[in-house]
Design a protein around this motif. Structure first.
Motif, PDB file in Angstrom:
ATOM      1  N   LEU A  40      25.218 -13.573  63.867  1.00 21.97           N
ATOM      2  CA  LEU A  40      25.627 -12.205  63.551  1.00 21.97           C
ATOM      3  C   LEU A  40      26.106 -12.097  62.112  1.00 21.97           C
ATOM      4  N   ASP A  41      25.663 -11.038  61.461  1.00 19.03           N
ATOM      5  CA  ASP A  41      26.126 -10.739  60.109  1.00 19.03           C
ATOM      6  C   ASP A  41      27.188  -9.646  60.224  1.00 19.03           C
ATOM      7  N   LEU A  42      28.442 -10.026  60.103  1.00 21.71           N
ATOM      8  CA  LEU A  42      29.540  -9.091  60.324  1.00 21.71           C
ATOM      9  C   LEU A  42      29.536  -7.949  59.319  1.00 21.71           C
ATOM     10  N   ASP A  43      29.061  -8.237  58.117  1.00 15.74           N
ATOM     11  CA  ASP A  43      29.073  -7.187  57.089  1.00 15.74           C
ATOM     12  C   ASP A  43      28.095  -6.061  57.406  1.00 15.74           C
ATOM     13  N   ARG A  44      27.066  -6.337  58.183  1.00 14.84           N
ATOM     14  CA  ARG A  44      26.060  -5.327  58.482  1.00 14.84           C
ATOM     15  C   ARG A  44      26.339  -4.568  59.777  1.00 14.84           C
ATOM     16  N   LEU A  45      27.350  -4.972  60.504  1.00 19.50           N
ATOM     17  CA  LEU A  45      27.655  -4.305  61.767  1.00 19.50           C
ATOM     18  C   LEU A  45      28.413  -3.005  61.526  1.00 19.50           C
ATOM     19  N   THR A  46      28.029  -1.971  62.225  1.00 21.51           N
ATOM     20  CA  THR A  46      28.766  -0.702  62.156  1.00 21.51           C
ATOM     21  C   THR A  46      30.045  -0.814  62.991  1.00 21.51           C
ATOM     22  N   PRO A  47      31.025   0.075  62.779  1.00 22.19           N
ATOM     23  CA  PRO A  47      32.246   0.042  63.613  1.00 22.19           C
ATOM     24  C   PRO A  47      31.950   0.123  65.101  1.00 22.19           C
ATOM     25  N   ALA A  48      30.976   0.914  65.495  1.00 20.67           N
ATOM     26  CA  ALA A  48      30.640   1.014  66.921  1.00 20.67           C
ATOM     27  C   ALA A  48      30.093  -0.309  67.443  1.00 20.67           C
ATOM     28  N   GLN A  49      29.264  -0.958  66.636  1.00 19.39           N
ATOM     29  CA  GLN A  49      28.727  -2.246  67.061  1.00 19.39           C
ATOM     30  C   GLN A  49      29.829  -3.307  67.158  1.00 19.39           C
ATOM     31  N   ARG A  50      30.732  -3.275  66.200  1.00 25.84           N
ATOM     32  CA  ARG A  50      31.859  -4.222  66.253  1.00 25.84           C
ATOM     33  C   ARG A  50      32.680  -4.023  67.521  1.00 25.84           C
ATOM     34  N   ASN A  51      32.931  -2.758  67.863  1.00 25.49           N
ATOM     35  CA  ASN A  51      33.713  -2.476  69.071  1.00 25.49           C
ATOM     36  C   ASN A  51      33.006  -2.945  70.337  1.00 25.49           C
ATOM     37  N   ARG A  52      31.673  -2.796  70.351  1.00 27.80           N
ATOM     38  CA  ARG A  52      30.931  -3.262  71.519  1.00 27.80           C
ATOM     39  C   ARG A  52      31.053  -4.782  71.673  1.00 27.80           C
ATOM     40  N   TRP A  53      30.906  -5.483  70.556  1.00 28.33           N
ATOM     41  CA  TRP A  53      31.041  -6.933  70.608  1.00 28.33           C
ATOM     42  C   TRP A  53      32.467  -7.335  70.983  1.00 28.33           C
ATOM     43  N   ARG A  54      33.454  -6.638  70.457  1.00 23.73           N
ATOM     44  CA  ARG A  54      34.845  -6.952  70.800  1.00 23.73           C
ATOM     45  C   ARG A  54      35.142  -6.667  72.267  1.00 23.73           C
ATOM     46  N   MET A  55      34.573  -5.574  72.781  1.00 21.51           N
ATOM     47  CA  MET A  55      34.773  -5.269  74.193  1.00 21.51           C
ATOM     48  C   MET A  55      34.134  -6.356  75.062  1.00 21.51           C
ATOM     49  N   ARG A  56      32.997  -6.836  74.631  1.00 23.06           N
ATOM     50  CA  ARG A  56      32.364  -7.923  75.372  1.00 23.06           C
ATOM     51  C   ARG A  56      33.240  -9.175  75.347  1.00 23.06           C
TER      52      ARG A  56
END
Length: 332
Positions: free
Chosen positions: A201-217
């Motif tokens: 995963l490239d953290l710099d390219r993730l949108t806030p919504a994508q980050r939240n989905r990964w964090r929720m997982r």
């Protein structure tokens, strides 16, 4: 199991016969108490052998999984736990081994050089002292009971030397496994590293919504691990509720220290959750973390039948022992 119970019943029979020498009574009581604890533990483990085997298999599979996915810090935690368990096993076994060797050497010395202490010839009873190994059994005149009275006692003592400390070491292993799981979970919660699922995963390219989905997982995985730990503790409680009640009376200090480490490790999980950057998350994530913190504040507690294994119970036992000591001192 049968030989352990036979030895325990024979020791109890000797205890109820009484002793002319108080020192012999104290030694026999202490030995009998140890064997009562061992007998209950062995019988309990035999009755619940399916649970024991299932827990050991679950731990083995989980440790194998951890060794594959653990990072360097988690491997250090696992190695330190392994060293601690080895040291504790040796510390529990060494006093029993030393005591057993002394008892064996004493019996061998008396058997070879002071035969009257083993073969209690009536005409010369007062010239020699009984060997201690024969004082814990109700055989009286042991001349016709040499095989059972001496060799059988050696066998029973060998059982105690090995089984008693290793049973306590087994319980320590189970508790330290829970403690290790809590330490690793606390570390992972603190880091909140979503790349654990996908290292590419490239953290710099993730949108806030994508980050939240990964964090929720990731949060869901933490919840599953936390519930798994709680289920294991409940299984552990079912396994050791009766033996711990007995062991807690005679080995209270050692068990209290291990349970203290377990409870503190669980309490740290709440602080680890709070240390995450929760203020950056969306409301759903914040509520989830809040619920996890509330759940983590519910203490892990093991009960031995009706009594919680905690400091208050330990103090009550010590106070009861001290009161009993004062009663005996007043009587004698």
């Amino acid at each position: 199991m049968v030989s352990t119970w036979v030895s325990t019943v024979a020791m109890l029979a000797r205890v109820f016969q009484g002793f002319e020498n108080p020192n012999d009574g104290v030694l026999c009581w202490a030995t009998t108490i140890m064997y009562i604890s061992l007998s209950v533990s062995v019988l309990n483990a035999f009755v619940q052998r399916k649970r024991v085997i299932g827990m050991i298999r679950a731990i083995h599979e989980d440790i194998q999984k951890l060794m594959k996915e653990a990072d360097d810090q988690e491997l250090v935690l696992m190695l330190s736990t392994q060293k601690y368990i080895r040291m504790t096993t040796w510390m529990l076994w060494y006093p029993a081994l030393l005591t057993g060797i002394i008892a064996f050497m004493d019996s061998l010395y008396r058997t070879v050089l002071i035969t009257l202490s083993v073969f209690n010839i009536t005409e010369r009873r007062d010239e020699q002292q009984y060997i201690f190994l024969l004082k814990v059994y109700p055989f009286g005149e042991v001349y016709n009971n040499f095989v059972f009275g001496l060799l059988g006692t050696w066998y029973a003592l060998g059982l105690g030397i090995n089984a008693i400390p290793l049973w306590n070491s087994f319980i320590v292993c189970l508790i330290k496994y829970v403690h290790l799981k809590l330490l690793i979970l606390k570390k992972r919660v603190t880091e909140m590293e979503i790349t654990r699922f996908n290292p590419l995963l490239d953290l710099d390219r993730l949108t806030p919504a994508q980050r939240n989905r990964w964090r929720m997982r990731l949060i869901k995985e933490f919840v599953k691990e936390h519930l798994k730990i709680r289920r294991f503790v409940k299984e552990l409680e079912q396994l050791i509720c009766l033996p711990v009640l007995i062991d807690f009376i005679f080995f209270a200090v050692s068990i209290c220290f291990e349970l203290y480490a377990l409870i503190v490790g669980h309490a740290d999980l709440c602080f680890a959750l709070y240390s995450t950057p929760w203020y950056e998350y969306d409301p759903t994530m914040k509520r989830t973390i809040l619920f996890m913190m509330m759940h983590a504040q519910s203490p892990l507690q093991i009960r031995a039948l009706m009594f919680p294994v905690d400091l208050k119970t330990f103090l009550d036992i010590v106070l009861g022992a001290y009161n009993y000591f004062n009663i005996l001192r007043g009587l004698y």
